[in-house]
Structures are given as structure tokens and as C-alpha cells.
Design a protein around this motif. Structure first.
Motif, PDB file in Angstrom:
ATOM      1  N   LYS A  26       0.828  -1.211   0.000  1.00 59.68           N
ATOM      2  CA  LYS A  26       0.000   0.000   0.000  1.00 59.68           C
ATOM      3  C   LYS A  26       0.862   1.261   0.000  1.00 59.68           C
ATOM      4  N   VAL A  27       1.951   1.220   0.768  1.00 57.64           N
ATOM      5  CA  VAL A  27       2.872   2.367   0.800  1.00 57.64           C
ATOM      6  C   VAL A  27       3.463   2.596  -0.586  1.00 57.64           C
ATOM      7  N   GLU A  28       3.902   1.537  -1.231  1.00 56.75           N
ATOM      8  CA  GLU A  28       4.488   1.652  -2.569  1.00 56.75           C
ATOM      9  C   GLU A  28       3.470   2.204  -3.569  1.00 56.75           C
ATOM     10  N   LEU A  31       3.024   5.902  -2.870  1.00 51.56           N
ATOM     11  CA  LEU A  31       4.189   6.659  -3.334  1.00 51.56           C
ATOM     12  C   LEU A  31       4.118   6.896  -4.843  1.00 51.56           C
ATOM     13  N   GLN A  32       3.664   5.898  -5.570  1.00 47.68           N
ATOM     14  CA  GLN A  32       3.497   6.073  -7.011  1.00 47.68           C
ATOM     15  C   GLN A  32       2.406   7.091  -7.319  1.00 47.68           C
ATOM     16  N   GLU A  33       1.309   6.984  -6.567  1.00 47.77           N
ATOM     17  CA  GLU A  33       0.171   7.883  -6.816  1.00 47.77           C
ATOM     18  C   GLU A  33       0.512   9.331  -6.503  1.00 47.77           C
ATOM     19  N   LYS A 124      -6.037  10.028   2.271  1.00 47.35           N
ATOM     20  CA  LYS A 124      -5.683   8.663   1.860  1.00 47.35           C
ATOM     21  C   LYS A 124      -4.498   8.123   2.654  1.00 47.35           C
ATOM     22  N   ILE A 125      -3.581   9.011   3.015  1.00 47.03           N
ATOM     23  CA  ILE A 125      -2.312   8.565   3.607  1.00 47.03           C
ATOM     24  C   ILE A 125      -2.374   8.447   5.124  1.00 47.03           C
ATOM     25  N   ARG A 126      -2.958   9.418   5.791  1.00 46.70           N
ATOM     26  CA  ARG A 126      -2.912   9.412   7.259  1.00 46.70           C
ATOM     27  C   ARG A 126      -3.611   8.200   7.886  1.00 46.70           C
ATOM     28  N   LYS A 213       7.034  11.092   4.814  1.00 45.66           N
ATOM     29  CA  LYS A 213       6.490  10.145   5.795  1.00 45.66           C
ATOM     30  C   LYS A 213       6.376   8.743   5.183  1.00 45.66           C
ATOM     31  N   LEU A 214       5.843   8.675   3.976  1.00 44.63           N
ATOM     32  CA  LEU A 214       5.710   7.380   3.304  1.00 44.63           C
ATOM     33  C   LEU A 214       7.077   6.745   3.063  1.00 44.63           C
ATOM     34  N   GLN A 215       8.053   7.562   2.674  1.00 44.69           N
ATOM     35  CA  GLN A 215       9.390   7.037   2.415  1.00 44.69           C
ATOM     36  C   GLN A 215      10.043   6.495   3.680  1.00 44.69           C
TER      37      GLN A 215
END
Length: 274
Positions: A26-28, A31-33, A124-126, A213-215
């Protein structure tokens, strides 16, 4: 040394490893999105900083009324004061008008539109961070993994917003003590380039925080999964609030311990369902 896990506890641990692999995917995907959004944000932010520095260098250092928007005509460093002999307005300067302001704004997105995009990605991320943090609270019960959980908790809960106050602090500094003159009867006002920076910088920097944060989350989950197969039950569990404070008040994990929904850690435990 910790205590070996029971078969039931091993099953819970193995399930968590699988969940974490799904979180990594999901993180990957996120990150693409978010990549194109962040590339645009980087361009906007670089332009904003360049524009701010260019105008700040050319500013007449007045912060009152229309004179707050006095800059040198060629946006170069001033070599004379705004007002010369007999309070004559220097030919070196001009008052930035709406045409010039629009020209500087052309390379920046509409603030409202950017804020909507930022809100979309944030929503979407938090929640993903909340889920990862909650699901991996189990690792606090394993020997030597409390530091990883602390890192995860801090990443999930802290520093999501680049505040407007932080941006303001950067650009205002001690300017109130640097004004060469005070014009009596004219209200204080912020220069165009300062307002521009304080409006846009918090939005752009908050957008870039999402990607950072995602990275950071991806390798942290991988580190957790790398240790989980070898995890042993801790003899005592530090309370997480005391880990944050740096104190060590711990809870013994004894027999017949029940922890959370679908998480059974301890000897002779049972799982409480939802």
C-alpha cells in the motif's frame, strides 16, 4: 532473554508479518500515486523560494500601507533609501502593482485548488499510518522491539503539518527592528512577497511531508518484519507513554493475560474477538 512464543502466539506474529507485507504494498502504491503531485509541489516550492528571495533582496524595507510593496525597478539590491532629500521618493523604486503581482502568481497554482489536492492525499495517507501503528502495537510485547514501536508511533502521530506560524517566523525574523523609517498615520502592512510566502509555503511543505512520511514508513515496516520471525516474549512490557518520556515503568506479562482485539500475548491466553 525473552520467553519462547507458544504456537498460538507464533500464529499471531506470522499473521502480523503478512499484514505488514500488505502495508508495504500500500505504501508503494501511494508513493506512485503521489509522485506527480510531489514533483509539481517541488517545482512550485522552488519557484516560491526564488521569488521570495528575489523580491526580498529588492524590497524597500517599509511595512506601511502601499509603501510595503515598494521594490527596486529592476528587482536588484537597493543602493539608496526609498525617501531621499526633502522626503522625495527615489527614482530607483516603484510600487508593485496588480499587473506585476499577477505575473509572479502565474507560475503558482490556485491556492484553493492545491489545498483540495493536498486534502485528498492527506485523507488517503494518514489513515494508513493509523492502521499500521495500531496493528503493530503487538511488537511492544516482544523483547527488544520497543524502540521500533516508538519510531513507528512518532512517525504516525507527529509533525504532519508545516504551520503558517513556522513560515511566518522564517520570513519576519527581526524585521520590526530593521525598518529605516516610520511613516506617521499610515497603518502597518505586509509586503507582497511575505504574504505570498506565508500563504503558499505551509501548503507546499505539508504536501512534501506526506511523501517523506511514506518514504520513512516503508523501511520501518521492513525492519519490524525482519525482526518478527525471531521475536521472543518480553518478561515485562514498558508502558508506551513512559517510553516516550524516557522512564521505565513496566508491566509484567504473566499467565492468563489478554491484550487487545485478536491479540493474545502471554501464557495460557485467550483472544477477545471484536
Amino acid at each position: 532473554m525473552g520467553k519462547p512464543l507458544t504456537p498460538a502466539q507464533e500464529k499471531i506474529r506470522d499473521t502480523q508479518i503478512i499484514k505488514n507485507e500488505e502495508y508495504i504494498e500500500k505504501v508503494e502504491s501511494l508513493l506512485q500515486e503521489i509522485n506527480s503531485f510531489c514533483e509539481e509541489t517541488n517545482r512550485y516550492n522552488s519557484y516560491l523560494i526564488d521569488t521570495y528571495e528575489k523580491l526580498d533582496n529588492a524590497h524597500g524595507m517599509l511595512f506601511q500601507g502601499e509603501y510595503a510593496n515598494v521594490y527596486t525597478k529592476h528587482f536588484e539590491k537597493p543602493v539608496s533609501p526609498v525617501f531621499g532629500l526633502y522626503n522625495r521618493f527615489s527614482d530607483e523604486f516603484f510600487i508593485l502593482d496588480d499587473t506585476h503581482k499577477k505575473e509572479f502568481l502565474k507560475e503558482l497554482p490556485l491556492l484553493e485548488k492545491y489545498q483540495k489536492n493536498l486534502e485528498y492525499y492527506s485523507k488517503k495517507i494518514r489513515p494508513l499510518f493509523d492502521d499500521v501503528n495500531s496493528e503493530n502495537s503487538i511488537i511492544l510485547r516482544f523483547e527488544g522491539m520497543e524502540q521500533l514501536y516508538l519510531e513507528l508511533k512518532q512517525l504516525s502521530e507527529q509533525n504532519w503539518i508545516y504551520s503558517q506560524q513556522r513560515a511566518a517566523n522564517r520570513v519576519y525574523k527581526n524585521r520590526q527592528f530593521l525598518m529605516p523609517i516610520m511613516l506617521h498615520g499610515i497603518q502597518n502592512a505586509d509586503p507582497f512577497h511575505i504574504k505570498l510566502y506565508v500563504d503558499y509555503s505551509p501548503q507546499f511543505n505539508t504536501g512534501l511531508i506526506l511523501k517523506r512520511k511514506l518514504q520513512k514508513l516503508k523501511p520501518l515496516i521492513k525492519s519490524i518484519n525482519a525482526q518478527l520471525p525471531f521475536a521472543e516474549l518480553a518478561e515485562k512490557v514498558p508502558h508506551i507513554q513512559n517510553i516516550v518520556k524516557g522512564t521505565d515503568y513496566s508491566t509484567l506479562i504473566g499467565e492468563n493475560t489478554k491484550i487487545g482485539n485478536n491479540n493474545a500475548i502471554g501464557d495460557n491466553t485467550s483472544i477477545r474477538g471484536n
